[in-house]
Design a protein around this motif. Structure first.
Motif, PDB file in Angstrom:
ATOM      1  N   UNK A   1       1.312  -1.368  -0.430  1.00  0.00           N
ATOM      2  CA  UNK A   1       0.086   0.089  -0.212  1.00  0.00           C
ATOM      3  C   UNK A   1       0.721   1.697  -0.370  1.00  0.00           C
ATOM      4  N   UNK A   2       2.036   1.423   0.325  1.00  0.00           N
ATOM      5  CA  UNK A   2       2.886   2.392   0.294  1.00  0.00           C
ATOM      6  C   UNK A   2       3.457   2.974  -1.199  1.00  0.00           C
ATOM      7  N   UNK A   3       3.338   1.670  -2.265  1.00  0.00           N
ATOM      8  CA  UNK A   3       4.139   1.726  -3.303  1.00  0.00           C
ATOM      9  C   UNK A   3       2.088   2.096  -4.265  1.00  0.00           C
ATOM     10  N   UNK A   4       1.275   1.348  -3.602  1.00  0.00           N
ATOM     11  CA  UNK A   4      -0.030   1.101  -4.544  1.00  0.00           C
ATOM     12  C   UNK A   4      -0.842   1.620  -3.878  1.00  0.00           C
ATOM     13  N   UNK A   5      -1.689   2.386  -3.054  1.00  0.00           N
ATOM     14  CA  UNK A   5      -2.404   2.714  -2.099  1.00  0.00           C
ATOM     15  C   UNK A   5      -3.688   1.598  -2.647  1.00  0.00           C
ATOM     16  N   UNK A   6      -3.508   1.623  -3.930  1.00  0.00           N
ATOM     17  CA  UNK A   6      -5.184   0.734  -3.627  1.00  0.00           C
ATOM     18  C   UNK A   6      -5.028  -0.227  -3.966  1.00  0.00           C
ATOM     19  N   UNK A   7      -3.581  -0.841  -4.127  1.00  0.00           N
ATOM     20  CA  UNK A   7      -3.824  -2.373  -4.284  1.00  0.00           C
ATOM     21  C   UNK A   7      -5.059  -3.064  -2.967  1.00  0.00           C
ATOM     22  N   UNK A   8      -5.284  -4.876  -3.360  1.00  0.00           N
ATOM     23  CA  UNK A   8      -6.133  -5.309  -2.995  1.00  0.00           C
ATOM     24  C   UNK A   8      -4.898  -6.326  -2.229  1.00  0.00           C
ATOM     25  N   UNK A   9      -3.268  -6.529  -2.219  1.00  0.00           N
ATOM     26  CA  UNK A   9      -2.571  -7.075  -1.594  1.00  0.00           C
ATOM     27  C   UNK A   9      -2.588  -6.369  -0.089  1.00  0.00           C
ATOM     28  N   UNK A  10      -2.451  -7.499   1.221  1.00  0.00           N
ATOM     29  CA  UNK A  10      -1.945  -7.492   2.317  1.00  0.00           C
ATOM     30  C   UNK A  10      -0.865  -7.164   2.449  1.00  0.00           C
ATOM     31  N   UNK A  11      -0.508  -6.615   3.498  1.00  0.00           N
ATOM     32  CA  UNK A  11       0.097  -5.565   3.519  1.00  0.00           C
ATOM     33  C   UNK A  11       0.837  -7.203   4.981  1.00  0.00           C
ATOM     34  N   UNK A  12       1.991  -7.943   4.429  1.00  0.00           N
ATOM     35  CA  UNK A  12       2.072  -9.176   5.051  1.00  0.00           C
ATOM     36  C   UNK A  12       3.006  -8.759   6.046  1.00  0.00           C
ATOM     37  N   UNK A  13       3.586  -7.933   6.117  1.00  0.00           N
ATOM     38  CA  UNK A  13       4.395  -7.256   7.301  1.00  0.00           C
ATOM     39  C   UNK A  13       4.141  -6.433   8.473  1.00  0.00           C
ATOM     40  N   UNK A  14       3.312  -5.405   7.351  1.00  0.00           N
ATOM     41  CA  UNK A  14       3.247  -4.683   8.696  1.00  0.00           C
ATOM     42  C   UNK A  14       1.905  -5.076   9.079  1.00  0.00           C
ATOM     43  N   UNK A  15       0.431  -6.324   9.037  1.00  0.00           N
ATOM     44  CA  UNK A  15      -0.503  -6.553   9.480  1.00  0.00           C
ATOM     45  C   UNK A  15       0.295  -7.367  10.138  1.00  0.00           C
ATOM     46  N   UNK A  16       1.428  -8.103  10.300  1.00  0.00           N
ATOM     47  CA  UNK A  16       2.008  -9.175  11.198  1.00  0.00           C
ATOM     48  C   UNK A  16       1.553 -10.327  10.553  1.00  0.00           C
TER      49      UNK A  16
END
Length: 120
Positions: A88-103
């Motif tokens: 989401x830092x690179x593409x705020x519209x992504x549907x990819x979960x932030x695997x690191x940020x969300x642990x």
């Protein structure tokens, strides 16, 4: 003559130690890639196959791009790690979960997945 023999033995020993280190590093990376494959194909943990096609995976999704030629596409490992950590830092519209940020994945697990993807 004795000095030459000692020098040869020392160099042989150093070469053997270097070879051992390379073998252990390759083995560690291989086991890391195997762990990464397990995570990428695990429908409850990494779950990469839900959105991406990966060689060797069953029933892949097509929401995200195929995960192939990853080492060529992302020669800078840090760039791929940043995408997995929080796209989401690179593409705020992504549907990819932030695997690191969300642990969802640990740093080690993300590195294992990258090692695996670099084999594809």
């Amino acid at each position: 003559m004795r000095r030459i023999r000692i020098a040869i033995m020392t160099m042989s020993g150093l070469a053997l130690v270097g070879l051992l280190c390379l073998t252990q590093a390759a083995s560690a990376q291989s086991s890391s890639a195997a762990a990464g494959e397990k995570l990428a194909f695990d429908r409850f943990k990494g779950n990469c196959l839900t959105c991406h096609a990966i060689k060797g995976g069953d029933a892949p999704g097509n929401v995200g791009p195929p995960l192939s030629n990853m080492k060529a596409r992302f020669p800078d490992r840090k760039q791929l790690a940043a995408i997995i950590y929080d796209e989401t830092k690179r593409n705020p519209q992504t549907v990819m979960p932030p695997f690191g940020r969300n642990l969802i994945l640990t740093d080690q697990e993300m590195n294992d997945v990258i090692d695996f993807l670099y084999t594809r």
